[in-house]
Design an enzyme around this catalytic site. Structure first.
Site, PDB file in Angstrom:
ATOM      1  N   HIS A  82      74.984 114.509 -99.611  1.00 19.81           N
ATOM      2  CA  HIS A  82      75.972 113.677 -98.907  1.00 19.81           C
ATOM      3  C   HIS A  82      77.298 113.813 -99.651  1.00 19.81           C
ATOM      4  O   HIS A  82      77.457 113.291-100.746  1.00 19.81           O
ATOM      5  CB  HIS A  82      75.445 112.232 -98.899  1.00 19.81           C
ATOM      6  CG  HIS A  82      76.417 111.215 -98.401  1.00 19.81           C
ATOM      7  ND1 HIS A  82      76.252 109.859 -98.623  1.00 19.81           N
ATOM      8  CD2 HIS A  82      77.555 111.333 -97.671  1.00 19.81           C
ATOM      9  CE1 HIS A  82      77.259 109.199 -98.081  1.00 19.81           C
ATOM     10  NE2 HIS A  82      78.064 110.060 -97.497  1.00 19.81           N
ATOM     11  N   HIS A 115      68.054 112.342-101.812  1.00 27.48           N
ATOM     12  CA  HIS A 115      69.425 112.172-101.333  1.00 27.48           C
ATOM     13  C   HIS A 115      70.361 112.296-102.537  1.00 27.48           C
ATOM     14  O   HIS A 115      70.199 111.602-103.544  1.00 27.48           O
ATOM     15  CB  HIS A 115      69.564 110.797-100.677  1.00 27.48           C
ATOM     16  CG  HIS A 115      70.895 110.523-100.063  1.00 27.48           C
ATOM     17  ND1 HIS A 115      71.255 110.976 -98.811  1.00 27.48           N
ATOM     18  CD2 HIS A 115      71.967 109.836-100.536  1.00 27.48           C
ATOM     19  CE1 HIS A 115      72.482 110.573 -98.543  1.00 27.48           C
ATOM     20  NE2 HIS A 115      72.943 109.884 -99.562  1.00 27.48           N
ATOM     21  N   MET A 127      76.837 105.288 -92.097  1.00 25.48           N
ATOM     22  CA  MET A 127      76.930 104.497 -93.330  1.00 25.48           C
ATOM     23  C   MET A 127      76.739 103.022 -92.996  1.00 25.48           C
ATOM     24  O   MET A 127      77.363 102.500 -92.059  1.00 25.48           O
ATOM     25  CB  MET A 127      78.298 104.677 -94.004  1.00 25.48           C
ATOM     26  CG  MET A 127      78.549 106.024 -94.647  1.00 25.48           C
ATOM     27  SD  MET A 127      77.307 106.595 -95.827  1.00 25.48           S
ATOM     28  CE  MET A 127      77.369 105.310 -97.090  1.00 25.48           C
ATOM     29  N   PHE A 182      79.596 103.511-103.911  1.00 25.96           N
ATOM     30  CA  PHE A 182      78.792 102.855-104.945  1.00 25.96           C
ATOM     31  C   PHE A 182      77.430 102.453-104.379  1.00 25.96           C
ATOM     32  O   PHE A 182      77.327 102.113-103.196  1.00 25.96           O
ATOM     33  CB  PHE A 182      79.498 101.591-105.454  1.00 25.96           C
ATOM     34  CG  PHE A 182      80.848 101.893-106.051  1.00 25.96           C
ATOM     35  CD1 PHE A 182      80.964 102.298-107.378  1.00 25.96           C
ATOM     36  CD2 PHE A 182      81.998 101.807-105.265  1.00 25.96           C
ATOM     37  CE1 PHE A 182      82.213 102.601-107.914  1.00 25.96           C
ATOM     38  CE2 PHE A 182      83.245 102.104-105.798  1.00 25.96           C
ATOM     39  CZ  PHE A 182      83.352 102.505-107.130  1.00 25.96           C
ATOM     40  N   GLY A 183      76.436 102.474-105.248  1.00 28.61           N
ATOM     41  CA  GLY A 183      75.132 101.932-104.893  1.00 28.61           C
ATOM     42  C   GLY A 183      75.143 100.417-105.046  1.00 28.61           C
ATOM     43  O   GLY A 183      76.096  99.840-105.574  1.00 28.61           O
ATOM     44  N   SER A 223      67.764 107.900-103.233  1.00 30.51           N
ATOM     45  CA  SER A 223      69.093 108.354-103.666  1.00 30.51           C
ATOM     46  C   SER A 223      69.135 108.468-105.183  1.00 30.51           C
ATOM     47  O   SER A 223      69.009 107.472-105.905  1.00 30.51           O
ATOM     48  CB  SER A 223      70.166 107.375-103.194  1.00 30.51           C
ATOM     49  OG  SER A 223      71.402 107.765-103.756  1.00 30.51           O
ATOM     50  N   MET A 263      80.564 112.731-105.128  1.00 32.05           N
ATOM     51  CA  MET A 263      81.792 111.923-104.993  1.00 32.05           C
ATOM     52  C   MET A 263      82.901 112.525-105.845  1.00 32.05           C
ATOM     53  O   MET A 263      82.661 112.878-107.003  1.00 32.05           O
ATOM     54  CB  MET A 263      81.535 110.498-105.479  1.00 32.05           C
ATOM     55  CG  MET A 263      80.392 109.810-104.766  1.00 32.05           C
ATOM     56  SD  MET A 263      80.201 108.141-105.437  1.00 32.05           S
ATOM     57  CE  MET A 263      78.771 107.587-104.532  1.00 32.05           C
ATOM     58  N   ASP A 304      74.261 112.203-103.789  1.00 35.06           N
ATOM     59  CA  ASP A 304      75.612 111.747-103.435  1.00 35.06           C
ATOM     60  C   ASP A 304      76.657 112.458-104.279  1.00 35.06           C
ATOM     61  O   ASP A 304      76.676 112.314-105.501  1.00 35.06           O
ATOM     62  CB  ASP A 304      75.716 110.237-103.672  1.00 35.06           C
ATOM     63  CG  ASP A 304      74.924 109.446-102.651  1.00 35.06           C
ATOM     64  OD1 ASP A 304      75.205 109.592-101.455  1.00 35.06           O
ATOM     65  OD2 ASP A 304      74.024 108.693-103.063  1.00 35.06           O
ATOM     66  N   ASP A 329      72.377 104.822 -94.567  1.00 35.41           N
ATOM     67  CA  ASP A 329      72.602 104.900 -96.014  1.00 35.41           C
ATOM     68  C   ASP A 329      73.428 103.701 -96.468  1.00 35.41           C
ATOM     69  O   ASP A 329      74.564 103.519 -96.019  1.00 35.41           O
ATOM     70  CB  ASP A 329      73.335 106.220 -96.312  1.00 35.41           C
ATOM     71  CG  ASP A 329      73.595 106.452 -97.790  1.00 35.41           C
ATOM     72  OD1 ASP A 329      73.075 105.697 -98.632  1.00 35.41           O
ATOM     73  OD2 ASP A 329      74.322 107.421 -98.091  1.00 35.41           O
ATOM     74  N   GLY A 330      72.835 102.917 -97.376  1.00 32.78           N
ATOM     75  CA  GLY A 330      73.558 101.799 -97.964  1.00 32.78           C
ATOM     76  C   GLY A 330      72.877 100.473 -97.694  1.00 32.78           C
ATOM     77  O   GLY A 330      72.730 100.077 -96.533  1.00 32.78           O
TER      78      GLY A 330
HETATM   79  C1  DX5 Z   1      76.846 105.101-101.370  1.00 36.29           C
HETATM   80  C2  DX5 Z   1      75.855 106.238-101.323  1.00 36.29           C
HETATM   81  C3  DX5 Z   1      74.438 105.832-101.200  1.00 36.29           C
HETATM   82  C4  DX5 Z   1      73.918 104.978-102.329  1.00 36.29           C
HETATM   83  C5  DX5 Z   1      73.060 103.964-101.683  1.00 36.29           C
HETATM   84  O1  DX5 Z   1      78.125 105.620-101.239  1.00 36.29           O
HETATM   85  O2  DX5 Z   1      76.133 107.085-100.223  1.00 36.29           O
HETATM   86  O3  DX5 Z   1      73.592 106.949-100.983  1.00 36.29           O
HETATM   87  O4  DX5 Z   1      73.162 105.673-103.287  1.00 36.29           O
HETATM   88  O5  DX5 Z   1      72.690 103.035-102.631  1.00 36.29           O
HETATM   89  P1  DX5 Z   1      71.952 101.682-102.236  1.00 36.29           P
HETATM   90  O6  DX5 Z   1      70.635 102.050-101.592  1.00 36.29           O
HETATM   91  O7  DX5 Z   1      71.787 101.020-103.561  1.00 36.29           O
HETATM   92  O8  DX5 Z   1      72.845 100.931-101.290  1.00 36.29           O
HETATM   93 ZN    ZN Z   2      74.673 108.671 -99.716  1.00 37.29          ZN
END
Ligand code: DX5
Ligand code: ZN
Length: 220
Positions: A67, A34, A138, A144-145, A9, A38, A36, A176-177
């Site tokens: 995504h 990937h 999810m 957020f990561g 990601s 937002m 993201d 994802d997550g």
């Molecule tokens: C969160 C995103 C993810 C994020 C995952 O909303 O959709 O793709 O980058 O990050 P990690 O792997 O750190 O949980």
């Molecule tokens: Zn994502």
């Protein structure tokens, strides 16, 4: 057995250096990038849009797995197709017209994905499963990561595998997550075959060996 795919990601990368970060990903054997998206409405955070994806496209031939965490993502289908997105995955919770939105994604030649938040039941996916190339479950609340993996979401991966068998469909299942070397095996065991990983991969200097550690965890 479906091929397992790793999707680093880019949300966890250095945004001032997308070109070199994409090169780092290309040096690994990861299949996807990937991305993201937002909008600060569907999720609190704001990331980047189709113009940034178009700029990234000039620096990479990898599959762009986009995504969208955006209200009414159907508004952006043409923009993402033109930007060079390969897969456009949209949230069931983000539009009143999920069926039409998925049709629109396919009509412009992208692969269509559907994604559900941790609080949305797998049952809600049933009416649109025949339209999709990918289902994303999810395993954190999006936005957020670096958040903790929610193991309760894995029963939904199992439910989607059952739907796929029951209806004779063909799509990938992505998680994802919070995916790392300690959680990826359980995701695979539940039936997922595409694994998004952000903070776990990018916290390491050596992305190649970090991707390899996910493959090792998958094979153990
Ligand atoms: C969160 C995103 C993810 C994020 C995952 O909303 O959709 O793709 O980058 O990050 P990690 O792997 O750190 O949980
Ligand atoms: Zn994502």
């Amino acid at each position: 057995m479906r091929t397992c795919k790793i999707a680093p990601s880019i949300l966890a990368a250095d945004y001032a250096n997308f070109a070199s970060e994409l090169k780092r990903i290309e040096q690994t054997d990861a299949e996807y990038v990937h991305i993201d998206i937002m909008d600060g409405q569907f999720v609190p955070n704001i990331s980047f849009g189709a113009d940034v994806v178009a700029s990234m496209r000039k620096h990479s031939k990898l599959i762009f797995d986009c995504h969208l965490m955006v209200i009414n993502p159907e508004r952006y289908v043409e923009a993402f197709a033109q930007a060079g997105a390969d897969i456009m995955t949209i949230h069931l919770e983000s539009t009143n017209h999920i069926h039409g939105a998925l049709q629109k994604i396919k009509a412009v030649g992208m692969k269509a994905g559907i994604v559900i938040n941790p609080g949305t039941p797998a049952l809600a996916l049933e009416p649109v499963l025949s339209l999709v190339d990918q289902v994303l479950i999810m395993t954190v609340n999006p936005g957020f990561g670096g958040q903790a993996f929610i193991p309760e979401c894995l029963s939904k991966v199992e439910a989607v595998v059952n739907y796929r068998d029951k209806f004779g469909l063909d799509f990938d299942i992505e998680v994802d997550g919070g995916v790392d070397n300690t959680t990826i095996a359980a995701c695979h065991e539940a039936g997922a075959n595409v694994f998004v990983a952000g903070s776990y991969l990018f916290k390491a200097d050596d992305l190649v060996s970090q991707v390899q550690s996910l493959r090792t965890a998958l094979n153990d």
